[in-house]
Write a protein that holds these residues in place. Structure first.
Motif, short mmCIF file in Angstrom:
data_model
loop_
_atom_site.label_atom_id
_atom_site.label_comp_id
_atom_site.label_asym_id
_atom_site.label_seq_id
_atom_site.Cartn_x
_atom_site.Cartn_y
_atom_site.Cartn_z
N ARG A 68 0.82 -1.22 0.00
CA ARG A 68 0.00 0.00 0.00
C ARG A 68 0.84 1.26 0.00
O ARG A 68 0.56 2.22 -0.71
N GLU A 69 1.90 1.27 0.83
CA GLU A 69 2.62 2.53 1.04
C GLU A 69 3.79 2.72 0.07
O GLU A 69 4.22 3.83 -0.15
N ASN A 113 -3.08 5.86 -5.79
CA ASN A 113 -2.03 4.86 -5.97
C ASN A 113 -2.43 3.82 -7.01
O ASN A 113 -3.62 3.61 -7.25
N THR A 131 2.97 0.55 -4.55
CA THR A 131 1.94 1.12 -5.41
C THR A 131 1.95 2.65 -5.38
O THR A 131 1.09 3.28 -5.98
#
Lengths: 97, 647
Positions: free
Chosen positions: B43-44, B580, B47
């Protein structure tokens, strides 16, 4: 509706670039002299390039960055020509004989 | 299927490398699973389209590659430390110096600079992100997987071994039948596409996304240097792309572009390589000039001397950089006229470079100088780079070059140019901008320790090479006999290399130490600096600036602080952000497999992967993504929190 499907300017541009590519092929299929070959290639290449720039890449559209765009194209031309003629200079005209 | 071609035999060092790669991979997978960080990573980071995070990933990758390339360097210095050493055999030594060059230039210097560029440029021009955030992620993942492809070559199939310049005919399938140079053409091609996209992205960003009031001639010097660098990237990299494609055709499909028969021309490779290769030197050196300009102005408490001449000297350097490439092969057979021409254009570059050196010295003059770690690197750069420059002019003289050509003198020269001109700069920039990204400074005491180790060891390592070159030691020889007398100076150089290693270990230890103990900075401007990136909070919020700044002068933040000109005048409103996406990462993975299958001429899997690339790109073009808004309330809360107020 038809106008949206076939934007006349772009369709014509597309056909024109196909015709220009075919015209350049004449150099291979017709038995012409070398000078004529080079003239055909140069002329079709210049028209082709401007067609791409004006019709498909919209270079004339944005007024605020016009100067930057043309400076960039000039730079690209400079680099391209330097590479081509520099290479000829090294390997043909200036080769140790 | 024949598995034999994947194996590399014989060397205990290679088995060691295989085991360490396997252990590191297992370690990372186990670590991520145990600490439940897979989701966080995806997630961080994987992407992300945030320019700051992409920049941090570039710099992390560059630091890793610095150590990989550094270990290569120590192995080479150890092998040549004494006459008739048996540490590496000839083949292995060839692979090591080839990958050392490739990794240090393309996978260390370039990404380090692109990383700093990513973090700083949008902030310096007062923008919220780069022009094409998603394309930026594509750039990074193509670079990253290109670098990985080259790195696995060491243990799978064998590394390229024809030098980082891979001259033909040596690099042809006839003389280098292993897959090594296939890796060369494909790994460089994949990461090169990434770099080209970066170039386009940053030109558009700098031309179109500057804060209101920031005219071109009001941009900070680092932004100027990056703009010019990216213009060089866009015009130089296509030449490499074409050359690498021709090389790949020659090696994989039996075409005859660079062969010595059937109308091919081996020397054309050297020609095309340096048409790209010389501008490449300026691609890594110009941003360094920009970094130094920022640091000198900040730590002399003065505006930069001769701003206009700085800009024009960079423009002239960028034009001249395309006019000098033949000086890399004076001895190839072209006539006196050609060599004289390229000799003169080469020497002409010393003029604008000299202008820059004098401008820095005049900026220092009568300044209130503080000797921080970044400033120390900058001050060390000036004399060391000048030695590199002067020996460059010596090499530029074609007739004298017949003596220096391919000796250790040349090796010493380009290390004296590239290490102060790129490595010191990125380390200085790293120390300088570190508090902006992470919210605390690196420790000054440890930083200075590392500085002195690096600066002294650098000279101990590379100065003897000038003398060795003049004594007649050629580059790339894997061993020599005792009678040559090369032994003692090479041993001295090896000692210097160990000192450099200690310096870099201290530098990394400093990151660890500072993360734990260094006090946190809440001002956002710990160095009392001059440009816009210091006007926002550190660490930087996702949206960079709560309100877009209005610029009136060159050193916008400095005049805001001195003359009380307000930078932020508007109300906080909702902020539009890009969302993202995982597709750039997936594209990188598919490209990696495509490259790998092509290296081993496994056509069916390669075609499958090629179709995969087209599918991912098609999916990206049909993606409807309008981004999202951060509501004004949330922005205000974040701002208060970063300033240490209670919400």
């Amino acid at each position: 509706m038809m106008k949206q499907l076939f934007p006349i300017r772009h369709v014509m541009g597309y056909i024109a670039s196909l015709v220009l590519s075919a015209a350049a092929l004449a150099v291979i299929y017709l038995d012409l002299s070398k000078t004529v070959d080079i003239i055909i290639l140069t002329v079709t290449a210049i028209i082709q390039a401007s067609l791409q720039l004006f019709v498909f890449m919209h270079i004339g559209e944005s007024a605020d960055t016009k100067k930057e765009l043309y400076i960039n194209i000039a730079y690209a031309l400079f680099v391209g020509l330097v590479t081509i003629f520099g290479t000829l200079f090294i390997f043909l005209w200036g080769w140790y004989a | 299927m024949d598995l034999e071609k994947f194996k590399v035999h014989g060397e205990p060092l290679i088995y060691g490398a295989m085991i360490s790669i396997a252990l590191a991979t297992i370690g990372i997978i186990v670590g991520l699973t145990v600490f439940k960080k897979w989701g966080y990573l995806w997630r961080e980071w994987l992407t992300t389209v945030d320019h700051k995070r992409i920049g941090v990933m570039y710099i992390l990758a560059a630091l890793l590659m610095l150590f990989r390339g550094g270990i290569d360097a120590i192995m080479m210095r150890l092998q040549t430390a004494a006459p008739d050493m048996k540490f590496l055999d000839a083949q292995h030594y060839n692979e090591v110096f080839t990958t050392h060059g490739l990794i240090m230039i393309l996978f260390m210097a370039m990404p380090f600079i692109i990383g700093l560029m990513n973090v700083i440029i949008p902030l310096q021009i007062g923008a919220r992100d780069v022009a094409f955030p998603r394309l930026n992620a594509v750039s990074f993942w193509l670079f990253f997987f290109g670098a990985m492809l080259l790195n696995i070559s060491f243990v799978i199939g064998g590394s390229p071994d024809a030098g980082w310049s891979a001259y033909f005919p040596l690099a042809s399938i006839e003389f280098s039948p292993t897959v090594g140079n296939n890796y060369y053409s494909l790994a460089l091609q994949i990461s090169g596409i990434g770099t080209l996209i970066t170039g386009i992205n940053f030109i558009v960003t700098i031309l179109k996304m500057r804060a209101p009031g920031m005219k071109l001639m009001k941009m900070p010097m680092f932004t100027w240097s990056v703009l010019i660098t990216n213009i060089i990237i866009v015009f130089a990299f296509p030449v490499l792309t074409v050359a690498l494609a021709l090389m790949m055709f020659d090696r994989l499909f039996g075409s005859q572009f660079f062969t010595m028969a059937n109308g091919g021309m081996d020397m054309l490779w050297a020609n095309l390589f340096w048409v790209w290769g010389h501008p490449e030197v300026y691609i890594v050196v110009l941003p360094a000039f920009g970094i130094y300009s920022e640091i000198i102005a900040t730590f002399s408490k003065k505006n930069l001397y001769g701003y206009t001449s700085m800009v024009f000297s960079m423009l002239i350097i960028s034009l001249l950089s395309f006019l000098v490439w033949a000086h890399h092969f004076y001895t190839m057979g072209q006539g006196v006229m050609v060599n004289s021409f390229f000799s003169i254009t080469t020497m002409a570059i010393a003029v604008p470079t000299g202008v820059k050196i004098f401008n820095w010295l005049f900026t220092l003059r009568k300044g209130r100088i503080t000797f921080t770690t970044p400033m120390l690197y900058t001050l060390a750069f000036i004399p060391i780079f000048t030695i590199g420059g002067v020996t460059g002019v010596m090499l530029a003289m074609a007739s004298a070059d017949y003596q220096y050509h391919n000796t250790m003198f040349l090796v010493a020269h380009f290390h004296y140019v590239l290490i102060p001109g790129a490595v010191f700069a990125v380390i200085a920039g790293f120390h300088y901008w570190f508090p902006k990204v992470f919210g605390f400074r690196l420790n000054e005491r440890l930083g200075k320790h590392a500085f002195w180790w690096i600066i002294i060891s650098f000279n101990v390592t590379f100065f003897p090479l000038f003398l060795l070159g003049l004594m007649g030691m050629t580059r790339r020889m894997y061993t020599y006999s005792e009678e040559t007398g090369f032994g003692p100076l090479n041993m001295l150089s090896f000692a210097g290399a160990l000192g450099l290693a200690i310096g870099f270990v201290i530098l990394v230890y400093n990151i660890y130490w500072s993360t734990r103990y260094e006090p946190r900075d809440t001002t956002g401007d710990p160095w009392d600096a001059r440009t816009l990136e210091w006007a926002t909070n550190s660490p930087i919020p996702a949206y960079n600036f709560a309100v877009v700044p209005k610029v009136q002068t060159r050193d916008a933040l400095w005049s805001a602080k001195q003359d009380n000109i307000p930078l932020f005048t508007e109300e906080i409103t909702k902020i539009h952000m890009p969302s993202n996406t995982g597709k750039p990462f997936i594209l990188g993975v598919v490209f990696f497999f495509f490259g790998f299958f092509l290296v081993f001429s496994m056509w069916i899997p390669a075609i499958v992967a090629g179709v995969g690339i087209i599918l991912v790109m098609a999916a990206m073009s049909f993606d409807r993504d309008h981004g999202f808004y951060i509501p004004a309330k949330e922005v205000i809360a974040t701002e208060k929190k970063l300033r240490g107020e209670t919400v």
